[in-house]
Enzyme design. Structure first.
Site, PDB file in Angstrom:
ATOM      1  N   ASP A  48       0.862  -1.179   0.000  1.00  0.00           N
ATOM      2  CA  ASP A  48       0.000   0.000   0.000  1.00  0.00           C
ATOM      3  C   ASP A  48       0.902   1.234   0.000  1.00  0.00           C
ATOM      4  OD1 ASP A  48      -1.690   2.090   0.557  1.00  0.00           O
ATOM      5  OD2 ASP A  48      -2.494   1.229   2.408  1.00  0.00           O
ATOM      6  N   ILE A  49       0.806   2.031  -1.038  1.00  0.00           N
ATOM      7  CA  ILE A  49       1.742   3.153  -1.185  1.00  0.00           C
ATOM      8  C   ILE A  49       1.588   4.191  -0.065  1.00  0.00           C
ATOM      9  CG2 ILE A  49       0.346   4.650  -2.690  1.00  0.00           C
ATOM     10  CD1 ILE A  49       2.999   5.005  -4.354  1.00  0.00           C
ATOM     11  N   ASP A  65      -5.730   7.317  -5.416  1.00  0.00           N
ATOM     12  CA  ASP A  65      -6.011   8.729  -5.132  1.00  0.00           C
ATOM     13  C   ASP A  65      -6.835   8.859  -3.841  1.00  0.00           C
ATOM     14  OD1 ASP A  65      -6.237  11.473  -5.489  1.00  0.00           O
ATOM     15  OD2 ASP A  65      -7.557  11.361  -7.240  1.00  0.00           O
ATOM     16  N   THR A 118      -3.103   2.390 -14.556  1.00  0.00           N
ATOM     17  CA  THR A 118      -3.421   0.970 -14.810  1.00  0.00           C
ATOM     18  C   THR A 118      -4.647   0.464 -14.047  1.00  0.00           C
ATOM     19  OG1 THR A 118      -1.932   0.156 -13.089  1.00  0.00           O
ATOM     20  CG2 THR A 118      -1.001   0.431 -15.302  1.00  0.00           C
ATOM     21  N   GLY A 119      -5.361   1.376 -13.372  1.00  0.00           N
ATOM     22  CA  GLY A 119      -6.592   0.988 -12.686  1.00  0.00           C
ATOM     23  C   GLY A 119      -7.789   1.527 -13.448  1.00  0.00           C
TER      24      GLY A 119
HETATM   25  N1  AR6 Z   1      -1.257   1.482  -3.109  1.00  0.00           N
HETATM   26  C1  AR6 Z   1      -0.654   1.147  -4.272  1.00  0.00           C
HETATM   27  N2  AR6 Z   1      -1.318   0.950  -5.419  1.00  0.00           N
HETATM   28  C2  AR6 Z   1      -2.657   1.088  -5.400  1.00  0.00           C
HETATM   29  C3  AR6 Z   1      -3.377   1.429  -4.227  1.00  0.00           C
HETATM   30  C4  AR6 Z   1      -2.617   1.633  -3.042  1.00  0.00           C
HETATM   31  N3  AR6 Z   1      -3.198   1.974  -1.876  1.00  0.00           N
HETATM   32  N4  AR6 Z   1      -4.699   1.493  -4.548  1.00  0.00           N
HETATM   33  C5  AR6 Z   1      -4.810   1.183  -5.864  1.00  0.00           C
HETATM   34  N5  AR6 Z   1      -3.580   0.923  -6.374  1.00  0.00           N
HETATM   35  P1  AR6 Z   1      -6.080   3.872  -9.991  1.00  0.00           P
HETATM   36  P2  AR6 Z   1      -5.573   5.357 -12.479  1.00  0.00           P
HETATM   37  C6  AR6 Z   1      -3.202   0.585  -7.754  1.00  0.00           C
HETATM   38  O1  AR6 Z   1      -7.428   3.463 -10.459  1.00  0.00           O
HETATM   39  O2  AR6 Z   1      -5.757   4.141 -13.292  1.00  0.00           O
HETATM   40  C7  AR6 Z   1      -9.011   7.587  -9.399  1.00  0.00           C
HETATM   41  O3  AR6 Z   1     -10.376   7.603  -9.107  1.00  0.00           O
HETATM   42  C8  AR6 Z   1      -4.230  -0.054  -8.642  1.00  0.00           C
HETATM   43  O4  AR6 Z   1      -4.281  -1.458  -8.431  1.00  0.00           O
HETATM   44  O5  AR6 Z   1      -5.915   4.289  -8.579  1.00  0.00           O
HETATM   45  O6  AR6 Z   1      -4.436   6.266 -12.789  1.00  0.00           O
HETATM   46  C9  AR6 Z   1      -8.468   8.975  -9.676  1.00  0.00           C
HETATM   47  O7  AR6 Z   1      -9.159   9.978  -8.962  1.00  0.00           O
HETATM   48  C10 AR6 Z   1      -3.720   0.288 -10.025  1.00  0.00           C
HETATM   49  O8  AR6 Z   1      -2.766  -0.667 -10.485  1.00  0.00           O
HETATM   50  O9  AR6 Z   1      -5.483   5.091 -10.886  1.00  0.00           O
HETATM   51  C11 AR6 Z   1      -8.658   9.121 -11.154  1.00  0.00           C
HETATM   52  O10 AR6 Z   1      -9.957   9.563 -11.480  1.00  0.00           O
HETATM   53  C12 AR6 Z   1      -2.992   1.611  -9.821  1.00  0.00           C
HETATM   54  O11 AR6 Z   1      -2.912   1.794  -8.403  1.00  0.00           O
HETATM   55  C13 AR6 Z   1      -8.455   7.715 -11.683  1.00  0.00           C
HETATM   56  O12 AR6 Z   1      -8.808   6.846 -10.599  1.00  0.00           O
HETATM   57  C14 AR6 Z   1      -3.697   2.800 -10.439  1.00  0.00           C
HETATM   58  O13 AR6 Z   1      -5.084   2.658 -10.286  1.00  0.00           O
HETATM   59  C15 AR6 Z   1      -7.018   7.460 -12.056  1.00  0.00           C
HETATM   60  O14 AR6 Z   1      -6.928   6.199 -12.608  1.00  0.00           O
END
Ligand code: AR6
Length: 181
Positions: A16-17, A40, A130-131
């Site tokens: 968890d970052i 985020d 990537t999410g």
């Molecule tokens: N620690 C590390 N990695 C994480 C954590 C964590 N606590 N939580 C999720 N991930 P995403 P995006 C990973 O969706 O694709 C948001 O609503 C997750 O598994 O967080 O850039 C923002 O407000 C994935 O591999 O970000 C934007 O609207 C990675 O973090 C939108 O999502 C990124 O997933 C951004 O989308």
């Protein structure tokens, strides 16, 4: 599983970052900078209200129309262990007229540039885009590894970059697809 590249300057891990103890962590934000889901939401929750307050000030003063895709800004880390948060807006995959890779690369480069400008020596990245933004993880690994290597080869301020994946499987996908030379 911790895998190292570039003689240990790049460390791949899972976790968890929000718990990272590097000087800065990167947030995969959106252009509003007002928080959201995924990483985020987790970062805003863990950092507390001061993070949103600083983001609002940045919006008002510099980005009234939102932070453009590929760009990044820096705030203090609030209640986080990290002293700083670097907020970057990754591309929504498939909606950038073929420029997804360039925009993802810009994201990493701008985060690293901001870190170096602020004399930050250690920085942790989530896997940007990537999410919710649906960037394929294998492709993202190739883009991020290349831009990180290019940057670190030309900059000695940053001693270590941590790539923090939310699952072992995501970390493995990165380790199997990097472009480090
Ligand atoms: N620690 C590390 N990695 C994480 C954590 C964590 N606590 N939580 C999720 N991930 P995403 P995006 C990973 O969706 O694709 C948001 O609503 C997750 O598994 O967080 O850039 C923002 O407000 C994935 O591999 O970000 C934007 O609207 C990675 O973090 C939108 O999502 C990124 O997933 C951004 O989308």
């Amino acid at each position: 599983m911790n895998e190292n590249f570039m003689g240990g300057r790049v460390v791949v891990k899972f976790g968890d970052i929000t718990q990272e103890e590097t000087e800065a962590i990167v947030n995969a934000a959106n252009s509003t900078l007002m928080g959201g889901g995924g990483v985020d939401g987790a970062i805003h929750d863990a950092a507390g209200a001061s993070l949103l307050y600083e983001c609002k000030k940045i919006r008002q003063s510099n980005y009234p129309n939102g932070l453009p895709t590929g760009e990044a800004v820096i705030t203090a880390g609030g209640d986080l262990k990290a002293k700083f948060v670097i907020h970057a807006v990754g591309p929504i995959y498939g909606s950038n007229k073929g420029k997804d890779a360039q925009l993802l690369s810009d994201c990493y480069a701008n985060c690293l540039r901001l870190a170096a400008e602020n004399n930050i020596k250690t920085v942790s990245f989530p896997s940007i885009s990537t999410g919710a933004f649906a960037y394929p993880k294998e492709e993202a690994a190739q883009v991020s590894s290349q831009v990180i290597e290019d940057f670190l080869n030309h900059n000695l301020t940053i001693t270590q970059v941590f790539l923090v994946f939310y699952s072992q499987d995501d970390a493995r996908k990165f380790v199997e697809n990097p472009k480090f030379s």
